[in-house]
Design a protein around this motif. Structure first.
Motif, mmCIF file in Angstrom:
data_model
loop_
_atom_site.group_PDB
_atom_site.id
_atom_site.type_symbol
_atom_site.label_atom_id
_atom_site.label_comp_id
_atom_site.label_asym_id
_atom_site.label_seq_id
_atom_site.Cartn_x
_atom_site.Cartn_y
_atom_site.Cartn_z
ATOM 1 N N ASN A 1 0.816 -1.269 -0.076
ATOM 2 C CA ASN A 1 0.070 0.003 0.106
ATOM 3 C C ASN A 1 0.803 1.229 -0.055
ATOM 4 O O ASN A 1 1.863 1.114 0.183
ATOM 5 C CB ASN A 1 -0.876 0.197 1.119
ATOM 6 N N ASP B 1 -2.171 -8.653 -8.506
ATOM 7 C CA ASP B 1 -2.096 -7.834 -7.377
ATOM 8 C C ASP B 1 -3.223 -6.690 -7.461
ATOM 9 O O ASP B 1 -3.005 -5.426 -7.062
ATOM 10 C CB ASP B 1 -0.875 -7.292 -6.865
ATOM 11 N N LEU B 2 -4.310 -6.883 -8.230
ATOM 12 C CA LEU B 2 -5.292 -6.147 -8.421
ATOM 13 C C LEU B 2 -6.547 -6.275 -7.285
ATOM 14 O O LEU B 2 -7.007 -7.183 -7.124
ATOM 15 C CB LEU B 2 -5.866 -6.214 -9.608
ATOM 16 N N LYS B 3 -7.072 -5.093 -6.782
ATOM 17 C CA LYS B 3 -8.368 -5.038 -6.119
ATOM 18 C C LYS B 3 -9.328 -4.774 -7.009
ATOM 19 O O LYS B 3 -9.483 -4.161 -8.021
ATOM 20 C CB LYS B 3 -8.350 -3.986 -5.121
ATOM 21 N N ASN C 1 -6.695 0.148 -5.035
ATOM 22 C CA ASN C 1 -5.860 -0.595 -4.051
ATOM 23 C C ASN C 1 -5.703 -0.038 -2.647
ATOM 24 O O ASN C 1 -5.971 -0.583 -1.627
ATOM 25 C CB ASN C 1 -4.275 -0.375 -4.630
ATOM 26 N N GLU C 2 -5.795 1.359 -2.648
ATOM 27 C CA GLU C 2 -5.838 2.085 -1.385
ATOM 28 C C GLU C 2 -7.299 2.039 -0.530
ATOM 29 O O GLU C 2 -7.211 2.254 0.587
ATOM 30 C CB GLU C 2 -5.319 3.583 -1.588
ATOM 31 N N ARG D 1 0.516 -3.586 -11.482
ATOM 32 C CA ARG D 1 -0.950 -3.533 -11.642
ATOM 33 C C ARG D 1 -1.620 -2.791 -12.862
ATOM 34 O O ARG D 1 -2.546 -3.376 -13.449
ATOM 35 C CB ARG D 1 -1.766 -2.679 -10.420
#
Length: 406
Positions: free
Chosen positions: A44, A114-116, A161-162, A392
């Motif tokens: 993060n 690594d993707l939200k 991500n955040e 990402r």
């Protein structure tokens, strides 16, 4: 040469209650929580720049991120969005799918990406609303009102991500008010410390570029506005050195974060200028920039206009406004359903730190120079964030491909 495509339509109406709920601040004790793990160790951003490694901080390099292929850079630099829902409309036409669906599919079952994912329809609506305000014509010539597709993807990768996919983030939270904790309640924000078992220092917010509590307690401007608040009669004009330090006097003063118990202390910079919004705007210096924006605002947000009237530029400097403003003021401004201040914070940070525009040159995009995705990420989220960000972005680009109309 391929011409730029300007994509223009109107955004649909988003329920105000939904936006307000999603952007509401989370300051009550029941929702308060602060993680002692440095964000760099969890992938993060450290937007405030308060985490400092000892040596390498125990970070294990994941290897260089994939390069963004030249075909993507060339094409995506030529596709320009200039109004809110345009990416969604564009991809629905070009690919028979929505952009959120495409991102969610790109990350599903692929840990390398690594993707939200977009969490729900509320997140998609907030995304559209944010870009509608971002791309509205400003009264400041230096502010961008459009983004190309690669810049859009890069910001989306950061925001998802955040926020964990919600596209919403309130005020920075702090520890529960548990006396068994080493840094209970708001002392977490005030203290400088090294978490147990971590090769990192977490810096104090009671330090420059903020004013310290000790400096504020003897400020005439501060005391005229805040001295009657709880603990004000005891602490105003205090010369106790502890208030210029980085260890909160938790045995002597409350740590609850409750205005009714300790409002005078909570009017200080370490608390009211903690992180807020999508990029967790932090520090007096960044809030001071927002004050200037508010004092010179010419838009139609009733809330921002209210504060423009409250803090007139012919009566208060931006620094004086920072001193007399309260935590409640900033919670209200960042909770505006029209999103004027959250959007302004993102734009100001980009202007001040020079990470936009991204280059349209493939070799620059994949370097660490100005105009690269790594420089964008590192200037926004701290050193090391840019490499994760480019990874990402690569996987979103890979999902989109190059069979797109221009």
């Amino acid at each position: 040469m391929i011409g730029r495509r300007q994509i223009l339509t109107a955004i649909g109406t988003i329920p105000i209650f939904l936006l307000h709920k999603a952007m509401a601040q989370q300051d009550d004790e029941s929702s308060s929580f602060a993680d002692d793990a440095p964000p760099q160790l969890t992938g993060n951003a450290d937007f405030a720049g308060v985490w400092v490694p000892i040596g390498d901080g125990g970070i294990v390099a994941a290897g260089p991120p994939p390069e963004i292929p030249k075909a993507y850079v060339d094409l995506y630099s030529e596709i320009v969005f200039s109004n809110a829902n345009e990416p969604g409309n564009y991809f629905a036409t070009a690919l028979d799918t929505s952009f959120p669906t495409l991102v969610n599919n790109a990350g599903a079952g692929n840990p390398n990406a690594d993707l939200k994912a977009f969490s729900d329809i509320a997140a998609e609506n907030l995304c559209s609303k944010f870009w509608d305000i971002y791309m509205a014509p400003p009264d400041r010539v230096e502010w961008p009102t459009s983004l190309n597709l690669l810049e859009y993807i890069t910001y989306i990768a950061v925001f998802l991500n955040e926020t964990g996919g919600t596209f919403s983030r309130g005020a920075e939270r702090y520890n529960s008010n548990n006396p068994a904790l080493v840094h209970p309640g708001i002392s977490y924000l005030f203290d400088k410390f090294q978490p147990e078992g971590k090769d990192w220092w977490k810096q104090s917010y009671n330090a420059p570029p903020n004013m310290t509590c000790g400096e504020l307690f003897v400020s005439d401007h501060f005391n005229r506005m805040h001295a009657k608040k709880p603990l004000g009669p005891q602490l105003h004009m205090s010369n106790d050195a502890v208030w210029n330090g980085v260890a909160y006097p938790k045995g002597q003063y409350p740590t609850s974060g409750k205005q009714a118990e300790m409002g005078y202390i909570l009017a200080c910079d370490f608390f009211k200028f903690r992180g807020r919004g999508l990029i967790q705007t932090t520090w007096r210096s960044n809030y001071k920039r927002l004050v200037v924006y508010i004092q010179t605002y010419n838009g139609d947000s009733d809330l921002v206009l209210k504060f423009k009237s409250k803090w007139p530029a012919d009566q208060f400097t931006s620094d004086e406004v920072c001193t007399i403003s309260s935590d409640e003021d900033w919670n209200e401004l960042f909770s505006d359903p029209q999103l004027e201040i959250p959007v302004a914070a993102v734009k100001l940070h980009a202007v001040d730190n020079g990470y936009l525009p991204l280059s349209n040159d493939h070799s620059v995009i994949n370097s660490t120079a100005a105009g690269s995705i790594i420089a964008f990420g590192d200037r926004l989220g701290g050193r090391g964030y840019g490499a994760r960000l480019r990874r990402r972005v690569f996987y979103i680009c890979k999902a989109l491909g190059t069979d797109l109309p221009t």
